[in-house]
Design a protein around this motif. Sequence first.
Motif, PDB file in Angstrom:
ATOM      1  N   LEU A 197     -75.384  52.518  49.714  1.00 51.99           N
ATOM      2  CA  LEU A 197     -75.315  53.871  49.166  1.00 51.99           C
ATOM      3  C   LEU A 197     -75.938  53.917  47.779  1.00 51.99           C
ATOM      4  N   ARG A 198     -75.684  52.903  46.977  1.00 46.21           N
ATOM      5  CA  ARG A 198     -76.264  52.844  45.631  1.00 46.21           C
ATOM      6  C   ARG A 198     -77.789  52.907  45.692  1.00 46.21           C
ATOM      7  N   GLU A 199     -78.384  52.068  46.522  1.00 47.30           N
ATOM      8  CA  GLU A 199     -79.844  52.006  46.609  1.00 47.30           C
ATOM      9  C   GLU A 199     -80.440  53.274  47.192  1.00 47.30           C
ATOM     10  N   ARG A 200     -79.765  53.843  48.194  1.00 46.41           N
ATOM     11  CA  ARG A 200     -80.305  55.033  48.827  1.00 46.41           C
ATOM     12  C   ARG A 200     -80.245  56.231  47.870  1.00 46.41           C
ATOM     13  N   ILE A 201     -79.121  56.412  47.178  1.00 46.16           N
ATOM     14  CA  ILE A 201     -79.010  57.527  46.243  1.00 46.16           C
ATOM     15  C   ILE A 201     -80.022  57.386  45.119  1.00 46.16           C
ATOM     16  N   VAL A 202     -80.166  56.165  44.580  1.00 42.18           N
ATOM     17  CA  VAL A 202     -81.095  55.960  43.465  1.00 42.18           C
ATOM     18  C   VAL A 202     -82.536  56.163  43.911  1.00 42.18           C
ATOM     19  N   GLN A 238     -66.346  64.870  44.181  1.00 46.17           N
ATOM     20  CA  GLN A 238     -67.264  64.340  45.191  1.00 46.17           C
ATOM     21  C   GLN A 238     -68.123  63.228  44.601  1.00 46.17           C
ATOM     22  N   ILE A 239     -68.565  63.424  43.365  1.00 42.57           N
ATOM     23  CA  ILE A 239     -69.339  62.376  42.691  1.00 42.57           C
ATOM     24  C   ILE A 239     -68.477  61.132  42.504  1.00 42.57           C
ATOM     25  N   ALA A 240     -67.232  61.312  42.095  1.00 40.85           N
ATOM     26  CA  ALA A 240     -66.327  60.177  41.905  1.00 40.85           C
ATOM     27  C   ALA A 240     -66.124  59.420  43.216  1.00 40.85           C
ATOM     28  N   LEU A 241     -66.051  60.144  44.319  1.00 40.14           N
ATOM     29  CA  LEU A 241     -65.908  59.518  45.620  1.00 40.14           C
ATOM     30  C   LEU A 241     -67.127  58.659  45.945  1.00 40.14           C
ATOM     31  N   ALA A 242     -68.314  59.182  45.647  1.00 39.74           N
ATOM     32  CA  ALA A 242     -69.537  58.410  45.883  1.00 39.74           C
ATOM     33  C   ALA A 242     -69.585  57.166  45.001  1.00 39.74           C
ATOM     34  N   VAL A 243     -69.216  57.317  43.727  1.00 35.85           N
ATOM     35  CA  VAL A 243     -69.224  56.175  42.804  1.00 35.85           C
ATOM     36  C   VAL A 243     -68.324  55.058  43.319  1.00 35.85           C
ATOM     37  N   SER A 272     -75.634  60.264  57.078  1.00 32.65           N
ATOM     38  CA  SER A 272     -75.277  61.589  57.581  1.00 32.65           C
ATOM     39  C   SER A 272     -74.191  62.207  56.711  1.00 32.65           C
ATOM     40  N   ARG A 273     -73.302  61.382  56.186  1.00 37.53           N
ATOM     41  CA  ARG A 273     -72.232  61.893  55.338  1.00 37.53           C
ATOM     42  C   ARG A 273     -72.741  62.249  53.945  1.00 37.53           C
ATOM     43  N   TRP A 274     -73.498  61.369  53.333  1.00 37.26           N
ATOM     44  CA  TRP A 274     -73.836  61.523  51.928  1.00 37.26           C
ATOM     45  C   TRP A 274     -75.073  62.382  51.668  1.00 37.26           C
ATOM     46  N   PHE A 275     -75.880  62.588  52.694  1.00 35.10           N
ATOM     47  CA  PHE A 275     -77.115  63.350  52.493  1.00 35.10           C
ATOM     48  C   PHE A 275     -77.213  64.605  53.357  1.00 35.10           C
ATOM     49  N   PHE A 276     -76.564  64.622  54.515  1.00 41.13           N
ATOM     50  CA  PHE A 276     -76.867  65.655  55.500  1.00 41.13           C
ATOM     51  C   PHE A 276     -75.664  66.474  55.953  1.00 41.13           C
ATOM     52  N   ASN A 277     -74.695  66.698  55.029  1.00 42.54           N
ATOM     53  CA  ASN A 277     -73.646  67.679  55.258  1.00 42.54           C
ATOM     54  C   ASN A 277     -72.674  67.285  56.364  1.00 42.54           C
ATOM     55  N   ALA A 278     -72.203  66.050  56.299  1.00 42.04           N
ATOM     56  CA  ALA A 278     -71.147  65.633  57.207  1.00 42.04           C
ATOM     57  C   ALA A 278     -69.828  65.568  56.437  1.00 42.04           C
ATOM     58  N   THR A 311     -79.190  65.367  45.171  1.00 44.17           N
ATOM     59  CA  THR A 311     -78.827  66.001  43.901  1.00 44.17           C
ATOM     60  C   THR A 311     -78.219  65.002  42.929  1.00 44.17           C
ATOM     61  N   VAL A 312     -77.274  64.212  43.394  1.00 38.36           N
ATOM     62  CA  VAL A 312     -76.623  63.241  42.509  1.00 38.36           C
ATOM     63  C   VAL A 312     -77.617  62.168  42.063  1.00 38.36           C
ATOM     64  N   GLY A 313     -78.444  61.709  42.968  1.00 39.88           N
ATOM     65  CA  GLY A 313     -79.456  60.725  42.597  1.00 39.88           C
ATOM     66  C   GLY A 313     -80.412  61.260  41.556  1.00 39.88           C
ATOM     67  N   TYR A 314     -80.818  62.504  41.730  1.00 36.11           N
ATOM     68  CA  TYR A 314     -81.698  63.146  40.753  1.00 36.11           C
ATOM     69  C   TYR A 314     -81.010  63.254  39.394  1.00 36.11           C
ATOM     70  N   GLN A 315     -79.753  63.653  39.375  1.00 38.76           N
ATOM     71  CA  GLN A 315     -79.023  63.771  38.120  1.00 38.76           C
ATOM     72  C   GLN A 315     -78.933  62.425  37.409  1.00 38.76           C
ATOM     73  N   TRP A 316     -78.612  61.377  38.155  1.00 32.60           N
ATOM     74  CA  TRP A 316     -78.496  60.046  37.551  1.00 32.60           C
ATOM     75  C   TRP A 316     -79.849  59.530  37.075  1.00 32.60           C
ATOM     76  N   ALA A 317     -80.869  59.725  37.890  1.00 32.89           N
ATOM     77  CA  ALA A 317     -82.210  59.255  37.508  1.00 32.89           C
ATOM     78  C   ALA A 317     -82.709  60.008  36.281  1.00 32.89           C
ATOM     79  N   ARG A 318     -82.474  61.300  36.240  1.00 33.38           N
ATOM     80  CA  ARG A 318     -82.913  62.124  35.111  1.00 33.38           C
ATOM     81  C   ARG A 318     -82.192  61.712  33.824  1.00 33.38           C
ATOM     82  N   ALA A 319     -80.893  61.438  33.937  1.00 33.98           N
ATOM     83  CA  ALA A 319     -80.124  61.007  32.767  1.00 33.98           C
ATOM     84  C   ALA A 319     -80.619  59.651  32.260  1.00 33.98           C
ATOM     85  N   TYR A 320     -80.893  58.741  33.180  1.00 35.15           N
ATOM     86  CA  TYR A 320     -81.383  57.414  32.785  1.00 35.15           C
ATOM     87  C   TYR A 320     -82.763  57.528  32.130  1.00 35.15           C
ATOM     88  N   ALA A 321     -83.622  58.351  32.701  1.00 33.00           N
ATOM     89  CA  ALA A 321     -84.962  58.537  32.137  1.00 33.00           C
ATOM     90  C   ALA A 321     -84.884  59.114  30.731  1.00 33.00           C
TER      91      ALA A 321
END
Length: 208
Positions: free
Chosen positions: A108-113, A141-146, A157-163, A173-183
């Motif tokens: 999940l870490r690699e896919r979100i990033v 929801q973010i805390a659950l992913a973390v 299917s759960r983390w990306f496609f509305n399951a 969205t979360v990956g973008y937020q984290w990547a943008r913050a790191y950048a």
Amino acid sequence: MGTPQLHLPTGSGRYDEDALAEVRAAFTRAVELTTPLIGLSDVDVAAIDAPDETIPGWGCGGYTYGPHSVLLALDPAVRIKPDRLLATLVHEFHHVMRERGPGCGSSLRERIVSEGLAMLFEEEVLGVASEFAHQAVEPEQIALAVAQLDQDPADESRWFFNAAEIPLWFGYTVGYQWARAYAATTSTKASQLVHTPADAITAAAEAR
């Protein structure tokens, strides 16, 4: 190094020349825009007639198969907006180059990033990231992913496609937020972060 190549559908008669010309134009533009930034080379893009593999409402969709191959799914029944073709290809080209470093992974870490970095790359190249980067997500929801970042393989299917209880496009969205913050913290751009380890980008979220 080899020039990126586009392979178009032939023989079925489901594509008129105008539609094929739009795909060619988007491919050419995506290569022109991304090559100076990430050194794109040695990649084949196979455009196929695959409506079921496209993003709903878009008429196209992309998938990267390792460091040298991209599938561009097309729906001949939909007149695809050129900016959506372009965004899809720019996004997948970032994946291609990441596959030549740490890879896009299966956890999940690699896919979100990897998805977040590709969304941020869209923004760098095109001025805006696609709608998948701008969905409403809740802190719980973010805390659950973390808490489940080491899930491997990720339940995409759960983390990306509305399951289940996770909203559609959550991982993008979360990956973008984290990547943008790191950048922003490191004064870098997505084109410079192609090979950045995923745990470097998730560290701030895990520290909260």
